[in-house]
Write an enzyme that holds these catalytic residues in place. Structure first.
Site, PDB file in Angstrom:
ATOM      1  N   SER A 124      86.230  38.377  46.449  1.00 23.28           N
ATOM      2  CA  SER A 124      85.828  39.081  47.665  1.00 23.28           C
ATOM      3  C   SER A 124      86.405  38.478  48.942  1.00 23.28           C
ATOM      4  CB  SER A 124      84.314  39.117  47.756  1.00 23.28           C
ATOM      5  OG  SER A 124      83.810  37.819  47.920  1.00 23.28           O
ATOM      6  N   HIS A 152      82.669  43.041  42.539  1.00 23.63           N
ATOM      7  CA  HIS A 152      83.537  43.628  43.560  1.00 23.63           C
ATOM      8  C   HIS A 152      84.532  44.609  42.962  1.00 23.63           C
ATOM      9  CE1 HIS A 152      81.941  41.365  46.852  1.00 23.63           C
ATOM     10  NE2 HIS A 152      81.921  40.314  46.076  1.00 23.63           N
ATOM     11  N   LYS A 183      75.702  46.597  44.792  1.00 23.36           N
ATOM     12  CA  LYS A 183      76.827  46.898  45.697  1.00 23.36           C
ATOM     13  C   LYS A 183      77.166  48.385  45.535  1.00 23.36           C
ATOM     14  CE  LYS A 183      78.534  42.114  45.612  1.00 23.36           C
ATOM     15  NZ  LYS A 183      77.854  41.534  46.785  1.00 23.36           N
TER      16      LYS A 183
HETATM   17  N1  PLP Z   1      79.109  37.741  41.636  1.00 23.05           N
HETATM   18  C1  PLP Z   1      79.869  38.080  42.693  1.00 23.05           C
HETATM   19  C2  PLP Z   1      81.342  38.048  42.571  1.00 23.05           C
HETATM   20  C3  PLP Z   1      79.252  38.471  43.905  1.00 23.05           C
HETATM   21  O1  PLP Z   1      79.997  38.783  44.960  1.00 23.05           O
HETATM   22  C4  PLP Z   1      77.844  38.489  43.970  1.00 23.05           C
HETATM   23  C5  PLP Z   1      77.129  38.881  45.223  1.00 23.05           C
HETATM   24  O2  PLP Z   1      77.560  38.767  46.293  1.00 23.05           O
HETATM   25  C6  PLP Z   1      77.107  38.132  42.847  1.00 23.05           C
HETATM   26  C7  PLP Z   1      77.770  37.769  41.703  1.00 23.05           C
HETATM   27  C8  PLP Z   1      75.618  38.157  42.856  1.00 23.05           C
HETATM   28  O3  PLP Z   1      75.188  39.477  42.733  1.00 23.05           O
HETATM   29  P1  PLP Z   1      73.683  39.876  43.088  1.00 23.05           P
HETATM   30  O4  PLP Z   1      73.653  40.140  44.552  1.00 23.05           O
HETATM   31  O5  PLP Z   1      73.395  41.067  42.235  1.00 23.05           O
HETATM   32  O6  PLP Z   1      72.843  38.700  42.691  1.00 23.05           O
END
Ligand code: PLP
Length: 337
Positions: A124, A152, A183
């Protein structure tokens, strides 16, 4: 439609379950959503979590023993790093998207019983996409499993929005996907693992965040379920995301800006200087455009940027107006000549 589905689920199934899944926290909608997720990703089964952070915290410890090895991209998301910390497998960290380094580490890891390569599908901060074709080839050569975090990517990358594995044509080669419902899939909350049925069965028995945390509230399940229906009914949303991303990236580059990454709707406008990123983001907000400046310690020193996120609800006019505003603000502050 997503909001309406949430309200209907709330009214029909209640505010929450007051329980973890295996006690009295499973309703038909939870099982249906798991089935739908597996179908969407063309995998055998899926398991829900309260978040993808939890999915990442649960998987490595449940799957890997001290006889195994995990090979992780150095820029993986914090939740993957934490999940790996919790397991007792041998840990290898390879240089970001560096296939030579991954190959060297895979060679070294041949002495272990099982090897798992773990990577974000899309990163990201830079909007770059993991070289999954090459990763899967190396995994095949060195008998490793491939795990990707698709937070993402799910819902918008690839011709049908299935994610990075679809975009790069390796849906049948990636073993395990973790992703979020927080998301593109409704944006409320929740996460999941999808992959081979025996793995999902194992997680239901052993994964601590699944076993010891409340199940997803019905309204959240309703949102995600409807978002998946919309994506499975038609690929129009996924296709329009790709077109909008391309429009923004190409117009910004033609205007003289440097945009990091490739083909991803997260478009980091690279500015270098932290103060410049902050003042430009503020000026963009004054023009009604909400973009965020990022600087050290969130990104390395000297690599400050404004991160623009293209959304399916943006119109072509919105995107053009955003490019015009960036051009004006960039000239005003000296980022453009
Ligand atoms: N993995 C990645 C690559 C993320 O960008 C995020 C959240 O920003 C997460 C995991 C965690 O996801 P969650 O918000 O569902 O806990």
């Amino acid at each position: 439609e997503v909001i309406r589905a949430a309200v209907e689920a709330l009214e029909k199934f209640g505010a929450g379950l007051s329980s973890v899944r295996f006690i009295c926290g499973t309703q038909s909608i939870h099982k249906d959503l798991e089935e739908k997720i597996a179908c969407f990703h063309q995998r055998e089964d899926a398991i829900l979590y309260a978040s993808c952070f939890d999915a990442n915290a649960g998987i490595f410890e449940a799957l890997l023993t001290p006889e195994d090895a995990v090979l992780s991209d150095e820029l993986n998301h914090a939740s993957i790093i934490d999940g790996i910390r919790l397991c007792k497998a041998n840990k290898y960290r390879y240089k970001h998207m560096d296939m030579q380094d991954l190959e060297a580490k895979l060679q070294d890891a041949q002495k272990h019983r099982l090897r798992l390569v773990a990577t974000d599908g899309a990163f990201s901060m830079d909007g770059d996409i993991a070289p999954l074709r090459e990763i899967c080839q190396l995994a095949q050569k060195y008998d490793a499993l491939v795990f990707i975090d698709e937070c993402h990517a799910t819902g918008f990358l690839g011709p049908n929005g299935r994610g990075t594995d679809e975009l790069l044509g390796v849906m049948d080669k990636v073993t395990i996907i973790n992703s979020t419902l927080g998301k593109a899939l409704g944006g409320a909350a929740g996460g999941y693992t999808t992959g081979p049925k025996p793995l999902i069965d194992l997680l239901r028995q052993r994964s601590r965040p699944y076993l010891f945390s409340n199940s997803l509230p019905p309204a959240v399940v309703g949102c995600a379920s409807k978002a998946l229906d919309l994506l499975m009914d038609s690929n129009a949303i996924a296709q329009s995301m790709a077109a909008k991303t391309q429009r923004f990236r190409s117009k910004m580059m033609a205007a003289g800006f440097t945009i990091s990454g490739k083909d991803h709707p997260i478009c980091p406008v690279m500015l270098g200087d932290a103060r410049l990123a902050a003042v430009m983001a503020e000026d963009m907000l004054n023009r009604g455009i909400y973009v965020i400046g990022f600087s050290y310690p969130v990104v390395p020193k000297g690599k400050a940027r404004i991160r623009v996120q293209i959304s399916a609800v943006h119109s072509d006019e919105d995107i053009d107006r955003c490019v015009e505003a960036f051009t004006e603000v960039g000239r005003k502050h000296g980022a453009l000549p």
